[in-house]
Design an enzyme around this catalytic site. Sequence first.
Site, PDB file in Angstrom:
ATOM      1  N   CYS A 135     -45.086 -41.576 -50.921  1.00 13.90           N
ATOM      2  CA  CYS A 135     -45.634 -42.734 -50.180  1.00 13.90           C
ATOM      3  C   CYS A 135     -46.792 -42.407 -49.222  1.00 13.90           C
ATOM      4  CB  CYS A 135     -44.539 -43.545 -49.501  1.00 13.90           C
ATOM      5  SG  CYS A 135     -43.564 -42.662 -48.280  1.00 13.90           S
ATOM      6  N   ARG A 174     -40.625 -29.374 -51.912  1.00 17.85           N
ATOM      7  CA  ARG A 174     -40.041 -29.124 -50.585  1.00 17.85           C
ATOM      8  C   ARG A 174     -39.524 -27.702 -50.553  1.00 17.85           C
ATOM      9  NH1 ARG A 174     -37.101 -34.960 -49.185  1.00 17.85           N
ATOM     10  NH2 ARG A 174     -38.977 -36.114 -49.680  1.00 17.85           N
ATOM     11  N   GLU A 216     -37.019 -25.406 -49.843  1.00 12.84           N
ATOM     12  CA  GLU A 216     -35.588 -25.522 -49.557  1.00 12.84           C
ATOM     13  C   GLU A 216     -35.021 -24.179 -49.115  1.00 12.84           C
ATOM     14  OE1 GLU A 216     -33.658 -27.988 -49.324  1.00 12.84           O
ATOM     15  OE2 GLU A 216     -34.733 -29.626 -50.301  1.00 12.84           O
ATOM     16  N   ARG A 259     -30.507 -29.532 -56.077  1.00 15.01           N
ATOM     17  CA  ARG A 259     -31.253 -29.138 -54.878  1.00 15.01           C
ATOM     18  C   ARG A 259     -32.387 -28.217 -55.310  1.00 15.01           C
ATOM     19  NH1 ARG A 259     -29.538 -30.327 -50.551  1.00 15.01           N
ATOM     20  NH2 ARG A 259     -30.930 -30.032 -48.814  1.00 15.01           N
ATOM     21  N   GLU A 302     -41.526 -43.201 -57.005  1.00 14.11           N
ATOM     22  CA  GLU A 302     -41.406 -43.794 -55.678  1.00 14.11           C
ATOM     23  C   GLU A 302     -42.077 -45.152 -55.700  1.00 14.11           C
ATOM     24  OE1 GLU A 302     -41.974 -41.520 -52.074  1.00 14.11           O
ATOM     25  OE2 GLU A 302     -41.995 -43.365 -50.891  1.00 14.11           O
ATOM     26  N   ASP A 323     -28.856 -44.909 -48.271  1.00 11.76           N
ATOM     27  CA  ASP A 323     -28.726 -43.860 -49.286  1.00 11.76           C
ATOM     28  C   ASP A 323     -27.771 -44.315 -50.372  1.00 11.76           C
ATOM     29  OD1 ASP A 323     -30.431 -42.010 -48.246  1.00 11.76           O
ATOM     30  OD2 ASP A 323     -28.881 -40.613 -47.554  1.00 11.76           O
ATOM     31  N   ASN A 382     -32.742 -43.458 -52.496  1.00  7.72           N
ATOM     32  CA  ASN A 382     -32.675 -44.194 -51.235  1.00  7.72           C
ATOM     33  C   ASN A 382     -33.564 -45.431 -51.291  1.00  7.72           C
ATOM     34  OD1 ASN A 382     -35.325 -43.294 -50.889  1.00  7.72           O
ATOM     35  ND2 ASN A 382     -34.771 -41.694 -49.447  1.00  7.72           N
ATOM     36  N   CYS A 406     -40.193 -48.209 -48.786  1.00  8.87           N
ATOM     37  CA  CYS A 406     -40.289 -47.483 -50.041  1.00  8.87           C
ATOM     38  C   CYS A 406     -38.902 -47.137 -50.536  1.00  8.87           C
ATOM     39  CB  CYS A 406     -41.122 -46.215 -49.862  1.00  8.87           C
ATOM     40  SG  CYS A 406     -40.425 -45.057 -48.684  1.00  8.87           S
ATOM     41  N   ARG A 466     -31.781 -36.046 -59.542  1.00  7.08           N
ATOM     42  CA  ARG A 466     -30.544 -36.473 -58.885  1.00  7.08           C
ATOM     43  C   ARG A 466     -29.782 -37.497 -59.730  1.00  7.08           C
ATOM     44  NH1 ARG A 466     -30.348 -35.211 -53.019  1.00  7.08           N
ATOM     45  NH2 ARG A 466     -31.109 -33.068 -53.019  1.00  7.08           N
TER      46      ARG A 466
HETATM   47  N1  SER Z   1     -40.401 -41.475 -48.759  1.00  7.58           N
HETATM   48  C1  SER Z   1     -38.988 -41.579 -48.842  1.00  7.58           C
HETATM   49  C2  SER Z   1     -38.313 -40.248 -48.793  1.00  7.58           C
HETATM   50  O1  SER Z   1     -38.973 -39.245 -48.760  1.00  7.58           O
HETATM   51  C3  SER Z   1     -38.581 -42.346 -50.061  1.00  7.58           C
HETATM   52  O2  SER Z   1     -38.965 -41.728 -51.201  1.00  7.58           O
HETATM   53  O3  SER Z   1     -37.125 -40.164 -48.784  1.00  7.58           O
HETATM   54 ZN    ZN Z   2     -41.539 -43.082 -49.114  1.00  6.58          ZN
END
Ligand code: SER
Ligand code: ZN
Length: 494
Positions: free
Chosen positions: A298, A328, A330, A339, A347, A408, A428, A453, A460
Amino acid sequence: MKLKLTADLMFGKNIDETKDFLEGLLAEFNKKMVKEKVGVEKWFINNNTLTLTVTSEGKRRAHEVLLQLRKTLSEQMGKKYRVGVRNIKTKRYEITFEVEKKPLQQIKVPFAEVSIKNRIVKLVLEEIDEEFLRKNYVDRIIKRVKEKIDAQYYEGKKEYWELIWESEQKEPLWDKDPSEEMQKLGWIVLLGKGKWFYRPPAAAIMRAMERIALENIVQPLGFKEVIEPMHVSFETWLRTGHLEGMPGEIYYICEPKSRDPAEWERFIDLVKITKEVPSEELVKNLKPPRDGVVYAQCPNIYASMRGKTIAEEDLPLLLFEHYVPSNRYESGGKHGIERVDEFHRIEIVYIGRKEQLVELRDRLIESYKHVFNNILELEWRMARVTPFYMQQAGIVGSEEEKSKGTIDFEAWLPYRGDRSKEWLEFQNISIVGEKYTKAFNIKGQKSELWSGCSGVGLERWMVSFLAQKGLNPDNWPKGFKKYLPELPEMPKFL
Ligand code: SER
Ligand code: ZN
């Protein structure tokens, strides 16, 4: 709050002669400022420098007053003596204020010495320049100290979590870890920390998940596709807060200093001779990062609309992105595809009036329910949690009104055991309020705009489904098999 600021005002020439005039100006200034509980005291002149102390016990910050005084003095002294203030040097700035809660531990912040007695905090700043004062770093230092005290109280508290809906229990078809089993079958291969390679059967399952989301949720609700870059600029993340909240989870991107092979000569020689990567030599050839890899999709969508006013008839604006993976950093250790450091998501982003978004969220939830109940036949639940935009901006502990926030979606992972504990967040949905529309200055023609968003995590979804339904397609629900009638075969490795 008590503020005491001692500074040197450097004039363009010797001002010894102007002492009486200056005295008059300062007395007049003090008279004007009495009501505001602000004053100039302990002043003296030495050659071209006026040293003084500004104190404030009112609303005005001492440094604001100093900057105002600089202007007044420059004007008046300019008229009479043709001299102005060239430069300000702050020698000492003492700030004393009371906080609501007694800090539990010592606190450190850049630029200031912090001392604390019960609920009284004293900051001492030395030798700071004019830009520092002008840019109001001082207020942000005070805010940071308060934030750190709040964080001390918040630490160790449980994450906010409130169940709002749960499906019926469903007997799982097995209790194995799907990642482990897929690895044994060769469907997935780990290529570096948290980065998986999906061979045809696994890729087909993930794409089936994606089609299910696109055909049952994203497209029927009218979302339109956009494609964004994989790099996110620091400028964007300064606005969203990610650089304050998640700096340790970002994959940073460095550009080379140059494309010129001559600049890379030593690096190339070392690679050819040692057949290893000379890290030190490499770093010498890189610029410091100014971007990172997408962390969530986003922020780039908002960045693309920075400063825009959206036509009323286009509200709510509905967009989705499913081209760029998210990265990310982790924590280490062994994880399956639940994970990962690199993951694939759809998104969806919505921008509109508050009531439009609240209605849209209900419709989204209905569509998601249909998919999880009737197509994937999952055991799952929904919970209100700490909003992602607070969490990702490192904001702790504040509550949000009900129309905003994050829900969530979680699924039970039978291979992990205990049905009361072992649930995985697999997607989410959030309403962010005006946080991002404001940060990127995105406006409506008439109305104030909110945004939100929803992230659909394909790994997942896949792991939730496989953990409950197993890897044997014969046992999969009919609704799902419609999207994946047959699994592609694995290549045979000898
Ligand atoms: N931007 C939100 C998040 O990172 C939804 O994707 O969880
Ligand atoms: Zn987002």
